[in-house]
Design a protein around this motif. Structure first.
Motif, PDB file in Angstrom:
ATOM      1  N   GLN A  90       0.828  -1.204   0.000  1.00 17.02           N
ATOM      2  CA  GLN A  90       0.000   0.000   0.000  1.00 17.02           C
ATOM      3  C   GLN A  90       0.865   1.258   0.000  1.00 17.02           C
ATOM      4  OE1 GLN A  90      -3.112  -0.333  -0.470  1.00 17.02           O
ATOM      5  NE2 GLN A  90      -3.510   1.866  -0.593  1.00 17.02           N
ATOM      6  N   ARG A  91       2.009   1.194   0.708  1.00 18.31           N
ATOM      7  CA  ARG A  91       2.920   2.335   0.713  1.00 18.31           C
ATOM      8  C   ARG A  91       3.424   2.620  -0.693  1.00 18.31           C
ATOM      9  NH1 ARG A  91       8.318   1.661   4.094  1.00 18.31           N
ATOM     10  NH2 ARG A  91       8.657   0.166   2.406  1.00 18.31           N
ATOM     11  N   ALA A  92       3.707   1.562  -1.461  1.00 15.42           N
ATOM     12  CA  ALA A  92       4.164   1.751  -2.843  1.00 15.42           C
ATOM     13  C   ALA A  92       3.082   2.425  -3.670  1.00 15.42           C
ATOM     14  CB  ALA A  92       4.544   0.407  -3.451  1.00 15.42           C
ATOM     15  N   GLN A  93       1.829   2.027  -3.463  1.00 15.34           N
ATOM     16  CA  GLN A  93       0.737   2.666  -4.194  1.00 15.34           C
ATOM     17  C   GLN A  93       0.577   4.123  -3.787  1.00 15.34           C
ATOM     18  OE1 GLN A  93      -2.956   0.448  -4.247  1.00 15.34           O
ATOM     19  NE2 GLN A  93      -1.879  -1.514  -4.298  1.00 15.34           N
ATOM     20  N   VAL A  94       0.740   4.393  -2.490  1.00 15.70           N
ATOM     21  CA  VAL A  94       0.664   5.782  -2.017  1.00 15.70           C
ATOM     22  C   VAL A  94       1.776   6.611  -2.653  1.00 15.70           C
ATOM     23  CG1 VAL A  94       0.945   7.269   0.004  1.00 15.70           C
ATOM     24  CG2 VAL A  94      -0.494   5.227   0.147  1.00 15.70           C
ATOM     25  N   ALA A  95       2.972   6.043  -2.740  1.00 20.62           N
ATOM     26  CA  ALA A  95       4.094   6.763  -3.357  1.00 20.62           C
ATOM     27  C   ALA A  95       3.790   7.086  -4.818  1.00 20.62           C
ATOM     28  CB  ALA A  95       5.370   5.936  -3.249  1.00 20.62           C
ATOM     29  N   GLU A  96       3.154   6.141  -5.518  1.00 22.61           N
ATOM     30  CA  GLU A  96       2.780   6.381  -6.915  1.00 22.61           C
ATOM     31  C   GLU A  96       1.754   7.508  -7.013  1.00 22.61           C
ATOM     32  OE1 GLU A  96       1.416   2.729  -8.551  1.00 22.61           O
ATOM     33  OE2 GLU A  96       3.382   1.735  -8.460  1.00 22.61           O
ATOM     34  N   ARG A  97       0.792   7.499  -6.082  1.00 26.48           N
ATOM     35  CA  ARG A  97      -0.220   8.560  -6.099  1.00 26.48           C
ATOM     36  C   ARG A  97       0.411   9.915  -5.807  1.00 26.48           C
ATOM     37  NH1 ARG A  97      -3.682   5.188  -3.020  1.00 26.48           N
ATOM     38  NH2 ARG A  97      -3.658   6.651  -1.269  1.00 26.48           N
ATOM     39  N   ILE A  98       1.370   9.927  -4.882  1.00 26.58           N
ATOM     40  CA  ILE A  98       2.058  11.179  -4.553  1.00 26.58           C
ATOM     41  C   ILE A  98       2.781  11.724  -5.785  1.00 26.58           C
ATOM     42  CG2 ILE A  98       3.985  12.168  -3.242  1.00 26.58           C
ATOM     43  CD1 ILE A  98       3.148  10.333  -0.915  1.00 26.58           C
ATOM     44  N   GLU A  99       3.449  10.809  -6.501  1.00 24.93           N
ATOM     45  CA  GLU A  99       4.159  11.233  -7.710  1.00 24.93           C
ATOM     46  C   GLU A  99       3.187  11.794  -8.749  1.00 24.93           C
ATOM     47  OE1 GLU A  99       7.298   9.480 -11.064  1.00 24.93           O
ATOM     48  OE2 GLU A  99       6.556   8.202  -9.447  1.00 24.93           O
ATOM     49  N   ARG A 100       2.040  11.117  -8.918  1.00 21.62           N
ATOM     50  CA  ARG A 100       1.039  11.615  -9.871  1.00 21.62           C
ATOM     51  C   ARG A 100       0.501  12.969  -9.444  1.00 21.62           C
ATOM     52  NH1 ARG A 100      -0.754   6.158  -9.786  1.00 21.62           N
ATOM     53  NH2 ARG A 100      -2.528   6.705  -8.453  1.00 21.62           N
ATOM     54  N   LEU A 104       0.632  16.469 -11.338  1.00 22.72           N
ATOM     55  CA  LEU A 104      -0.566  17.282 -11.538  1.00 22.72           C
ATOM     56  C   LEU A 104      -0.353  18.701 -11.028  1.00 22.72           C
ATOM     57  CD1 LEU A 104      -3.546  17.620 -12.280  1.00 22.72           C
ATOM     58  CD2 LEU A 104      -4.139  16.703 -10.033  1.00 22.72           C
ATOM     59  N   SER A 105       0.301  18.814  -9.867  1.00 19.23           N
ATOM     60  CA  SER A 105       0.579  20.129  -9.308  1.00 19.23           C
ATOM     61  C   SER A 105       1.482  20.942 -10.231  1.00 19.23           C
ATOM     62  CB  SER A 105       1.249  19.982  -7.932  1.00 19.23           C
ATOM     63  OG  SER A 105       1.584  21.236  -7.388  1.00 19.23           O
ATOM     64  N   ALA A 106       2.510  20.286 -10.783  1.00 17.22           N
ATOM     65  CA  ALA A 106       3.406  20.983 -11.719  1.00 17.22           C
ATOM     66  C   ALA A 106       2.644  21.408 -12.968  1.00 17.22           C
ATOM     67  CB  ALA A 106       4.572  20.068 -12.096  1.00 17.22           C
ATOM     68  N   GLY A 107       1.745  20.538 -13.430  1.00 18.01           N
ATOM     69  CA  GLY A 107       0.934  20.894 -14.597  1.00 18.01           C
ATOM     70  C   GLY A 107       0.029  22.076 -14.319  1.00 18.01           C
ATOM     71  N   LEU A 108      -0.545  22.120 -13.120  1.00 17.53           N
ATOM     72  CA  LEU A 108      -1.404  23.250 -12.748  1.00 17.53           C
ATOM     73  C   LEU A 108      -0.591  24.533 -12.658  1.00 17.53           C
ATOM     74  CD1 LEU A 108      -3.653  21.541 -10.047  1.00 17.53           C
ATOM     75  CD2 LEU A 108      -4.377  22.387 -12.292  1.00 17.53           C
ATOM     76  N   ASP A 109       0.634  24.429 -12.140  1.00 25.81           N
ATOM     77  CA  ASP A 109       1.509  25.610 -12.080  1.00 25.81           C
ATOM     78  C   ASP A 109       1.767  26.154 -13.486  1.00 25.81           C
ATOM     79  OD1 ASP A 109       1.692  25.551  -9.348  1.00 25.81           O
ATOM     80  OD2 ASP A 109       3.589  24.458  -9.297  1.00 25.81           O
ATOM     81  N   ARG A 110       2.028  25.243 -14.432  1.00 25.45           N
ATOM     82  CA  ARG A 110       2.269  25.670 -15.804  1.00 25.45           C
ATOM     83  C   ARG A 110       1.007  26.289 -16.418  1.00 25.45           C
ATOM     84  NH1 ARG A 110       6.556  24.420 -18.767  1.00 25.45           N
ATOM     85  NH2 ARG A 110       5.308  24.337 -20.687  1.00 25.45           N
TER      86      ARG A 110
END
Length: 267
Positions: A90-100, A104-110
């Motif tokens: 589950q931690r690995a899945q959480v890490a993947e979600r964090i990366e996504r 998304l945050s970087a895309g919103l900044d752009r």
């Protein structure tokens, strides 16, 4: 169950408030056997003990990290379940979600920056891509003039996801179109001819790199090419009279599609 009073435990409503869980969720967990209250009053009200609350706290934590209810029940009740392994997965899945989410945050900044600036290119990149005649303040002036329009929003959305290499491809397409238009005018291509109409369509296709261009909008744009000193100088610098010739081939194409160029509006 033993006959007890409210002082022996917490009601569903009290647990709901304490844990930030809906009463409906608590009832559902009770129904499926995930978290049943250990006590019940003589009047039939459910009461949760301290041990029940401890289990509920674990359920809330596991649910927040993304475990499904079936998996939570296995972690809590099945002695054969590899709890550390389940949590690592589950931690690995959480890490993947964090990366996504970070992406998304970087895309919103752009996107925000694109809406505010138009071009997400340095001054040096703009000069290299659009040529020495390009003025870095043009995007700022365009934002001031068109920033509240649908077309600016469409342009910003394209700009936010476009790389310098992609902007170079756009600039090359525009330059190639300018050259072809100049050659066509010099070759005597007449407004309303099939070749002229194909050039009008090509202009709309190339311009779609910025935002979708309707035929009526194209008529208005061709007027601006002819009357705006900056645009007129650009096109007449390619071929003398090119701005006027381009306006004529756009007008002829518009008429062929049932549009009166004299009454066309930006829509």
């Amino acid at each position: 169950m033993a006959d007890v009073t409210d002082a022996d435990g917490l009601t569903v409503g009290q647990v709901s408030t304490r844990l930030g869980v809906t009463v409906r969720a608590l009832h559902h967990w009770d129904e499926i056997g995930l978290a049943r209250p250990s006590l019940r009053t003589a009047a039939g009200y459910r009461l949760y003990t301290a041990g029940d609350l401890e289990r509920l706290h674990r359920i809330v934590v596991y649910r927040e990290i993304g475990l499904g209810l079936d998996r939570i029940q296995a972690v809590l009740d099945d002695s054969a379940t590899d709890v550390p392994g389940a949590l690592r997965a589950q931690r690995a899945q959480v890490a993947e979600r964090i990366e996504r989410l970070q992406q998304l945050s970087a895309g919103l900044d752009r996107m925000i920056e694109a809406h505010e600036r138009g071009l997400l290119l340095t001054t040096e990149q703009q000069a290299a891509i659009f040529g020495p005649q390009w003025k870095p303040d043009w995007p700022v002036r365009a934002r001031q003039r068109y920033g509240d329009t649908t077309q600016w929003r469409q342009y910003a959305e394209r700009s936010a996801s476009r790389s310098p290499e992609e902007w170079q491809a756009v600039a090359d397409a525009v330059a190639d179109l300018d050259r072809v238009l100049g050659d066509a005018m010099e070759a005597g291509v007449t407004p309303g001819s099939p070749e002229a109409n194909r050039l009008v369509e090509r202009h709309r296709e190339v311009f779609a790199s910025y935002f979708p261009l309707t035929r009526q909008m194209q008529v208005c744009l061709s007027r601006m090419y002819e009357t705006d000193p900056g645009f007129a100088a650009h096109y007449d610098g390619i071929r003398t009279g090119l701005a006027t010739w381009f306006r004529k081939i756009v007008d002829a194409s518009a008429r062929a599609h049932g549009i009166d160029p004299d009454t066309a509006t930006w829509q």
